[in-house]
Motif scaffolding. Structure first.
Motif, PDB file in Angstrom:
ATOM      1  N   LYS A  27       0.844  -1.209   0.000  1.00 12.90           N
ATOM      2  CA  LYS A  27       0.000   0.000   0.000  1.00 12.90           C
ATOM      3  C   LYS A  27       0.874   1.251   0.000  1.00 12.90           C
ATOM      4  N   ALA A  28       1.924   1.202   0.813  1.00 12.93           N
ATOM      5  CA  ALA A  28       2.785   2.386   0.911  1.00 12.93           C
ATOM      6  C   ALA A  28       3.478   2.659  -0.424  1.00 12.93           C
ATOM      7  N   ALA A  29       3.882   1.605  -1.088  1.00  8.37           N
ATOM      8  CA  ALA A  29       4.656   1.809  -2.325  1.00  8.37           C
ATOM      9  C   ALA A  29       3.765   2.083  -3.533  1.00  8.37           C
ATOM     10  N   ALA A  30       2.480   1.647  -3.448  1.00 12.11           N
ATOM     11  CA  ALA A  30       1.622   1.698  -4.639  1.00 12.11           C
ATOM     12  C   ALA A  30       1.004   3.077  -4.857  1.00 12.11           C
ATOM     13  N   GLU A  31       1.836   4.052  -5.071  1.00 12.60           N
ATOM     14  CA  GLU A  31       1.347   5.407  -5.327  1.00 12.60           C
ATOM     15  C   GLU A  31       2.458   6.112  -6.103  1.00 12.60           C
ATOM     16  N   PRO A  32       2.122   6.841  -7.172  1.00 14.90           N
ATOM     17  CA  PRO A  32       3.177   7.361  -8.056  1.00 14.90           C
ATOM     18  C   PRO A  32       4.247   8.196  -7.334  1.00 14.90           C
ATOM     19  N   SER A  33       3.811   9.148  -6.476  1.00 10.48           N
ATOM     20  CA  SER A  33       4.830  10.018  -5.843  1.00 10.48           C
ATOM     21  C   SER A  33       5.731   9.202  -4.931  1.00 10.48           C
ATOM     22  N   ARG A  34       5.133   8.241  -4.237  1.00 10.64           N
ATOM     23  CA  ARG A  34       5.945   7.458  -3.284  1.00 10.64           C
ATOM     24  C   ARG A  34       6.915   6.537  -4.025  1.00 10.64           C
ATOM     25  N   LEU A  35       6.455   6.028  -5.163  1.00 15.80           N
ATOM     26  CA  LEU A  35       7.392   5.211  -5.960  1.00 15.80           C
ATOM     27  C   LEU A  35       8.535   6.076  -6.464  1.00 15.80           C
ATOM     28  N   ARG A  36       8.184   7.316  -6.868  1.00 16.09           N
ATOM     29  CA  ARG A  36       9.236   8.221  -7.340  1.00 16.09           C
ATOM     30  C   ARG A  36      10.219   8.499  -6.201  1.00 16.09           C
ATOM     31  N   ILE A  37       9.680   8.677  -4.981  1.00 11.93           N
ATOM     32  CA  ILE A  37      10.567   8.931  -3.829  1.00 11.93           C
ATOM     33  C   ILE A  37      11.495   7.743  -3.620  1.00 11.93           C
ATOM     34  N   LEU A  38      10.955   6.539  -3.697  1.00 10.34           N
ATOM     35  CA  LEU A  38      11.796   5.347  -3.491  1.00 10.34           C
ATOM     36  C   LEU A  38      12.904   5.285  -4.551  1.00 10.34           C
ATOM     37  N   VAL A  88      12.249  -0.902  -7.674  1.00  4.24           N
ATOM     38  CA  VAL A  88      12.880   0.240  -8.345  1.00  4.24           C
ATOM     39  C   VAL A  88      13.595  -0.211  -9.625  1.00  4.24           C
ATOM     40  N   ALA A  89      14.218  -1.387  -9.552  1.00  6.33           N
ATOM     41  CA  ALA A  89      14.954  -1.875 -10.725  1.00  6.33           C
ATOM     42  C   ALA A  89      14.028  -2.089 -11.917  1.00  6.33           C
ATOM     43  N   ARG A  90      12.741  -2.278 -11.639  1.00  7.12           N
ATOM     44  CA  ARG A  90      11.809  -2.551 -12.741  1.00  7.12           C
ATOM     45  C   ARG A  90      11.171  -1.295 -13.319  1.00  7.12           C
ATOM     46  N   ILE A  91      11.432  -0.145 -12.711  1.00  8.83           N
ATOM     47  CA  ILE A  91      10.865   1.092 -13.257  1.00  8.83           C
ATOM     48  C   ILE A  91      11.736   1.551 -14.418  1.00  8.83           C
ATOM     49  N   ASP A  92      11.097   1.804 -15.536  1.00 10.62           N
ATOM     50  CA  ASP A  92      11.846   2.226 -16.714  1.00 10.62           C
ATOM     51  C   ASP A  92      12.464   3.604 -16.451  1.00 10.62           C
ATOM     52  N   PRO A  93      13.805   3.710 -16.457  1.00 12.23           N
ATOM     53  CA  PRO A  93      14.414   5.018 -16.162  1.00 12.23           C
ATOM     54  C   PRO A  93      14.096   6.063 -17.235  1.00 12.23           C
ATOM     55  N   GLU A  98      15.399  -5.360  -0.042  1.00 14.55           N
ATOM     56  CA  GLU A  98      15.292  -6.227  -1.219  1.00 14.55           C
ATOM     57  C   GLU A  98      14.037  -5.915  -2.013  1.00 14.55           C
ATOM     58  N   PHE A  99      12.955  -5.679  -1.266  1.00 12.55           N
ATOM     59  CA  PHE A  99      11.683  -5.360  -1.919  1.00 12.55           C
ATOM     60  C   PHE A  99      11.835  -4.081  -2.745  1.00 12.55           C
ATOM     61  N   VAL A 100      12.365  -3.024  -2.097  1.00 16.14           N
ATOM     62  CA  VAL A 100      12.480  -1.730  -2.790  1.00 16.14           C
ATOM     63  C   VAL A 100      13.424  -1.861  -3.993  1.00 16.14           C
ATOM     64  N   ASP A 101      14.561  -2.513  -3.784  1.00 18.61           N
ATOM     65  CA  ASP A 101      15.514  -2.652  -4.897  1.00 18.61           C
ATOM     66  C   ASP A 101      14.847  -3.360  -6.085  1.00 18.61           C
TER      67      ASP A 101
END
Ligand SMILES: C[S@@+](CC[C@H](N)C(=O)[O-])C[C@H]1O[C@@H](n2cnc3c(N)ncnc32)[C@H](O)[C@@H]1O
Length: 339
Positions: free
Chosen positions: A17-28, A92-97, A86-89
């Motif tokens: 829930k915490a990660a599933a939001e665009p701004s928070r993913l960008r922060i991570l 994040v690794a799967r987000i297209d830069p 590990e979860f965050v890495d």
């Protein structure tokens, strides 16, 4: 197949829930590159401070990030906790830069880093000639230098690299021990002073070069001793500098870091371009582990009486983990115990 530590179901729901939001993913994604303050994030994301703080709180509550207070700055970083990391890495690794939002964020992050580094560079260019004097304002030099010599020992060193060499003081200190010394600094003014100092001291086995500690212009995998003396606190990404330094070491080679213990002398930030107010042992040990180094010794030099401004100088000595070839040289001397 499970690859890392397991996360309980409810905690996993909170994390998702915490990660599933665009701004928070960008922060991570941003924090996976460097530690940032709320105002850095506000500038990069283009959102109000209360809004950014809310996002940070949710990420903190889910254990995905950690907050670290340094004087008046609160720095946010990814959690060091293994499962969360590990979860965050993985995410994040799967987000297209090249995603437009990420691309813009990273561009703004770069601008912030650039600005910070330029401020430090300006400071050094301005203070090159008087740096040794400024340095002695807050460091009990003689005691620290004696301690460094003792820690490094008297064994012969084939090759030493001093990263952020400044006025070349460490190259001078260890000149009797090494066969070849190289100092790297990105301030031409500092290098000019270093050259003059080395010449005056009659040091002929060292040279200094213009270069960045993030990409040092020296060969990898071949140096016995790499030093980073009072440089890390000016850096935007100390972990990256440590990783680069570790790459320079030959198997069993040593990395000597000298910096301050955590402190709250805010004026150093404002007047002397410090970015970090000291480093905790824990933090340093994590960075060493990431760089595949093992700690051999930690020492602290606290100021005595009313001298100095309460800054404790810390020395961390770490070693490349790779096994030395049998019959190695003086570097095979016994590891010191952690003090
Ligand atoms: C505080 S001085 C320390 C100099 C020297 N190690 C000493 O203790 O006397 C920090 C030095 O790091 C250099 N420096 C800062 N950031 C750097 C970078 N990214 N790459 C190379 N040198 C850097 C500065 O130009 C400055 O000379």
């Amino acid at each position: 197949m499970q690859t890392g530590p397991a996360i309980r179901l409810e905690a996993m729901v909170d994390i998702l829930k915490a990660a599933a939001e665009p701004s928070r993913l960008r922060i991570l994604a941003l924090l996976s590159r460097t530690d940032l303050t709320v105002s850095d994030l506000t500038e990069i994301l283009g959102q109000s401070q209360p809004r950014v703080s809310r996002h940070l709180k949710l990420l903190l509550d889910a254990g995905l990030i950690a907050r670290h207070q340094e004087g008046s700055w609160a720095l946010f970083r990814l959690s060091e906790e293994e499962a969360a990391r590990e979860f965050v890495d993985g995410v994040v690794a799967r987000i297209d830069p090249m995603d437009p939002a990420s691309d813009r964020d990273f561009e703004r992050l770069e601008a912030i880093r650039q600005r910070r580094q330029e401020r430090a560079a300006e400071y050094f260019d301005k203070n090159a000639a008087s740096w040794d004097q400024i340095r002695s304002l807050h460091v009990p030099d003689a005691a620290v230098e004696a301690g460094l010599k003792e820690l490094v020992g008297e064994g012969r060193i084939q090759s030493m690299v001093d990263l952020g060499t400044g006025t070349g003081r460490l190259l001078e200190l260890f000149a009797p021990l090494y066969r070849r010394g190289v100092g790297i600094d990105r301030s031409r003014e500092m290098l000019a002073v270093a050259r003059a100092n080395l010449e005056r001291a009659g040091v002929t086995n060292a040279q200094v070069r213009l270069g960045d500690v993030y990409a040092p212009p020296v060969e990898r995998d071949m140096h016995d001793l790499v030093t980073i003396h009072l440089v890390l606190h000016y850096l935007d990404d100390p972990a990256a500098a440590i990783r680069e330094a570790a790459r320079l070491l030959r198997p069993g080679g040593r990395l000597l870091i000298v910096d301050f213990a955590p402190h709250s002398h805010e004026f150093l930030r404002e007047e002397h371009a410090h970015l970090r107010l000291g480093f905790a042992d824990r933090q340093m040990l994590d960075w060493f582990a990431e760089a595949d180094l093992e700690i051999s010794n930690i020492r602290g030099f606290a100021p005595k009486g009313e001298a100095a401004e309460g800054l404790t100088v810390k020395v961390w000595l770490a070693r490349d983990r790779r096994i030395l070839v049998a019959g190695g040289d003086a570097e095979t001397q016994a590891h010191e115990e952690i003090a």
